[in-house]
Design an enzyme around this catalytic site. Structure first.
Site, PDB file in Angstrom:
ATOM      1  CB  CYS A 184      43.095  47.467  49.839  1.00  0.00           C
ATOM      2  SG  CYS A 184      42.231  48.490  48.616  1.00  0.00           S
ATOM      3  CG  HIS A 234      41.368  43.850  49.947  1.00  0.00           C
ATOM      4  ND1 HIS A 234      40.293  44.660  50.234  1.00  0.00           N
ATOM      5  CD2 HIS A 234      41.877  44.295  48.760  1.00  0.00           C
ATOM      6  CE1 HIS A 234      40.163  45.553  49.269  1.00  0.00           C
ATOM      7  NE2 HIS A 234      41.111  45.355  48.369  1.00  0.00           N
ATOM      8  CG  ASN A 285      38.482  46.872  46.192  1.00  0.00           C
ATOM      9  OD1 ASN A 285      38.465  47.073  47.405  1.00  0.00           O
ATOM     10  ND2 ASN A 285      39.595  46.889  45.476  1.00  0.00           N
TER      11      ASN A 285
HETATM   12  O1  UT7 Z   1      42.083  46.964  46.206  1.00  0.00           O
HETATM   13  C1  UT7 Z   1      43.167  47.519  45.514  1.00  0.00           C
HETATM   14  C2  UT7 Z   1      43.788  46.461  44.775  1.00  0.00           C
HETATM   15  N1  UT7 Z   1      43.232  46.390  43.457  1.00  0.00           N
HETATM   16  C3  UT7 Z   1      43.488  45.308  42.769  1.00  0.00           C
HETATM   17  O2  UT7 Z   1      44.102  44.416  43.277  1.00  0.00           O
HETATM   18  C4  UT7 Z   1      43.026  45.243  41.331  1.00  0.00           C
HETATM   19  C5  UT7 Z   1      43.816  44.195  40.641  1.00  0.00           C
HETATM   20  N2  UT7 Z   1      43.540  44.130  39.207  1.00  0.00           N
HETATM   21  C6  UT7 Z   1      42.426  43.536  38.706  1.00  0.00           C
HETATM   22  O3  UT7 Z   1      41.564  43.107  39.438  1.00  0.00           O
HETATM   23  C7  UT7 Z   1      42.344  43.349  37.217  1.00  0.00           C
HETATM   24  O4  UT7 Z   1      43.569  43.676  36.647  1.00  0.00           O
HETATM   25  C8  UT7 Z   1      41.215  44.181  36.548  1.00  0.00           C
HETATM   26  C9  UT7 Z   1      39.871  43.624  36.938  1.00  0.00           C
HETATM   27  C10 UT7 Z   1      41.342  45.634  36.938  1.00  0.00           C
HETATM   28  C11 UT7 Z   1      41.345  44.064  35.027  1.00  0.00           C
HETATM   29  O5  UT7 Z   1      41.255  42.701  34.654  1.00  0.00           O
HETATM   30  P1  UT7 Z   1      42.353  42.047  33.715  1.00  0.00           P
HETATM   31  O6  UT7 Z   1      41.955  40.658  33.506  1.00  0.00           O
HETATM   32  O7  UT7 Z   1      43.707  42.317  34.305  1.00  0.00           O
HETATM   33  O8  UT7 Z   1      42.119  42.821  32.369  1.00  0.00           O
HETATM   34  P2  UT7 Z   1      43.127  43.711  31.502  1.00  0.00           P
HETATM   35  O9  UT7 Z   1      43.253  45.065  32.087  1.00  0.00           O
HETATM   36  O10 UT7 Z   1      44.380  42.926  31.236  1.00  0.00           O
HETATM   37  O11 UT7 Z   1      42.302  43.799  30.159  1.00  0.00           O
HETATM   38  C12 UT7 Z   1      41.993  42.637  29.358  1.00  0.00           C
HETATM   39  C13 UT7 Z   1      41.093  43.085  28.208  1.00  0.00           C
HETATM   40  C14 UT7 Z   1      41.638  44.278  27.460  1.00  0.00           C
HETATM   41  O12 UT7 Z   1      41.209  44.179  26.116  1.00  0.00           O
HETATM   42  P3  UT7 Z   1      42.199  43.622  24.986  1.00  0.00           P
HETATM   43  O13 UT7 Z   1      43.400  44.505  25.027  1.00  0.00           O
HETATM   44  O14 UT7 Z   1      42.492  42.208  25.398  1.00  0.00           O
HETATM   45  O15 UT7 Z   1      41.380  43.744  23.757  1.00  0.00           O
HETATM   46  C15 UT7 Z   1      40.936  45.445  28.098  1.00  0.00           C
HETATM   47  O16 UT7 Z   1      40.847  46.557  27.256  1.00  0.00           O
HETATM   48  O17 UT7 Z   1      39.824  43.503  28.746  1.00  0.00           O
HETATM   49  C16 UT7 Z   1      39.572  44.860  28.385  1.00  0.00           C
HETATM   50  N3  UT7 Z   1      38.886  45.495  29.490  1.00  0.00           N
HETATM   51  C17 UT7 Z   1      37.553  45.504  29.621  1.00  0.00           C
HETATM   52  N4  UT7 Z   1      36.573  45.009  28.842  1.00  0.00           N
HETATM   53  C18 UT7 Z   1      35.314  45.180  29.257  1.00  0.00           C
HETATM   54  C19 UT7 Z   1      39.431  46.142  30.560  1.00  0.00           C
HETATM   55  N5  UT7 Z   1      38.450  46.566  31.372  1.00  0.00           N
HETATM   56  C20 UT7 Z   1      37.290  46.195  30.827  1.00  0.00           C
HETATM   57  C21 UT7 Z   1      35.947  46.328  31.200  1.00  0.00           C
HETATM   58  N6  UT7 Z   1      34.995  45.812  30.395  1.00  0.00           N
HETATM   59  N7  UT7 Z   1      35.579  46.959  32.330  1.00  0.00           N
END
Ligand code: UT7
Length: 337
Positions: free
Chosen positions: A128, A262, A292
């Site tokens: 990226c 990005h 993305n």
């Molecule tokens: O270009 C390459 C670079 N990429 C990046 O920089 C990506 C960076 N990371 C992110 O953008 C974020 O970490 C994500 C969007 C991937 C995830 O968001 P987050 O706020 O970090 O969520 P998380 O993984 O900490 O999950 C929070 C909660 C969890 O549930 P519990 O454990 O709190 O019950 C996950 O299971 O959200 C849940 N969850 C979802 N729920 C609905 C994770 N993904 C999803 C989803 N839909 N798609």
């Protein structure tokens, strides 16, 4: 501190680190659209979660059989047409991609053949951060007087490497390409160093110890990502890299007209802009409509800002990316066609 030029001319700003004109921009997006509602219908996710946690409303997806080369060629051709430069006057194509159609030959070879450019072509994989890396490399190679024009393209089809069943990654990515044509600065540019276009400051970096945070396991089709860890690292590293690129040019955030980061997550974009002190209206955002798009996100945003009149001759642009590697890069450029 005000610098004094050798000829005694006082400079308001330092001359370009890497002089270059930005002669043309172009972009390419596949027609296919995947909305959050479509994802909600087949995955354990919701439109609300995706909007609130990522800022994404929809993304573009390639049709079966469409290649990264197809997208790169269309974006590259549009940049050449915009500049009014014949492909035969391009001496180098740098294609930033981490989803090439084949590992061998480089996809840039096919792009070169399709466009009819002359000279060299190579792929550059910095995920990226790829476009920022490629623009820096392209501008640096323009220092070679044999280089008349360099075509820098960012193209990715990440939807081909995300598991459609993995809600953690498939909601994030979209496909696309963007391109910028670089040309040599003129004698008039050199005579007035205060407005000389090109790369004014740069910061390229990485931390290979983070290579497993976002990677494609050997022999596997799909990427694996530790989203929260990448989020934490990206928020810190991107702002620090931007500050380093500005500092290299003796500039501060107050000297930025447009910030083109990005587009991985709207929350990363907002956090980075806030840390830098850049107001929201100066930040170019396309993640809401495109998701993305990896190496394509920055040139797609540049093309959009150019089309809607935000990117104009003289604009001072801070562009930056971070992703798999970890690799990051930030460039502070002065735009002029
Ligand atoms: O270009 C390459 C670079 N990429 C990046 O920089 C990506 C960076 N990371 C992110 O953008 C974020 O970490 C994500 C969007 C991937 C995830 O968001 P987050 O706020 O970090 O969520 P998380 O993984 O900490 O999950 C929070 C909660 C969890 O549930 P519990 O454990 O709190 O019950 C996950 O299971 O959200 C849940 N969850 C979802 N729920 C609905 C994770 N993904 C999803 C989803 N839909 N798609």
């Amino acid at each position: 501190m005000t610098a004094i030029a050798p000829a005694g001319r006082r400079l308001d700003a330092p001359p370009a680190l890497l002089p270059a004109r930005f002669l043309g921009v172009g972009s390419a997006l596949p027609d296919g659209v995947v909305t959050n509602a479509q994802l909600e219908a087949r995955l354990d996710t919701t439109d609300t979660w995706i909007r609130e946690r990522t800022g994404i409303l929809e993304r573009r997806v390639h049709a079966p059989g469409d290649t990264t080369v197809d997208l790169a060629v269309t974006a590259g051709r549009r940049a050449l047409e915009h500049a009014g430069v014949d492909p035969s006057a391009v001496d180098l194509v740098v294609l930033a991609t981490s989803t090439p159609d084949t590992a061998c030959p480089a996809s840039s070879s096919r792009v070169q053949a399709a466009l009819g450019t002359s000279g060299a072509a190579f792929d550059l994989n910095a995920a990226c951060a790829g476009f920022a890396y490629a623009l820096h490399v392209g501008a640096a190679l323009l220092a070679d007087p044999a280089m008349r024009h360099v075509l820098v393209i960012g193209a990715d089809r990440f939807t081909s490497v995300v598991d459609p069943e993995d809600r953690g990654t498939t909601i994030l990515f979209g496909d696309g390409a963007g391109a910028v044509l670089l040309g040599r600065v003129t004698d008039a540019d050199r005579a007035d160093l205060r407005v000389a276009p090109g790369v004014l400051g740069a910061d390229l970096g990485g931390d290979g110890n983070g290579a497993d945070i976002l990677h494609q396991p050997p022999g596997e089709r799909y990427i694996v990502m530790d989203g929260p860890e990448l989020f934490r690292r990206a928020t810190r590293a991107l702002a620090a890299s931007c500050e380093a690129a500005l500092a290299a040019a003796g500039a501060t955030a107050a000297d930025v007209d447009l910030f083109v980061p990005h587009q991985a997550n709207a929350r990363i974009i907002t956090a980075t802009a806030n840390r830098l002190g850049i107001p929201a209206e100066q930040v170019v955002v396309n993640i809401d409509r495109l998701g993305n798009t990896a190496a394509a996100s920055v040139p797609l945003a540049l093309a959009e800002a150019h089309a809607d009149g935000r990117l104009v001759p003289g604009s001072r642009v801070l562009l930056a990316g971070i992703g798999a590697g970890l690799a990051w890069a930030s460039l502070y450029i002065r735009w002029a066609a």
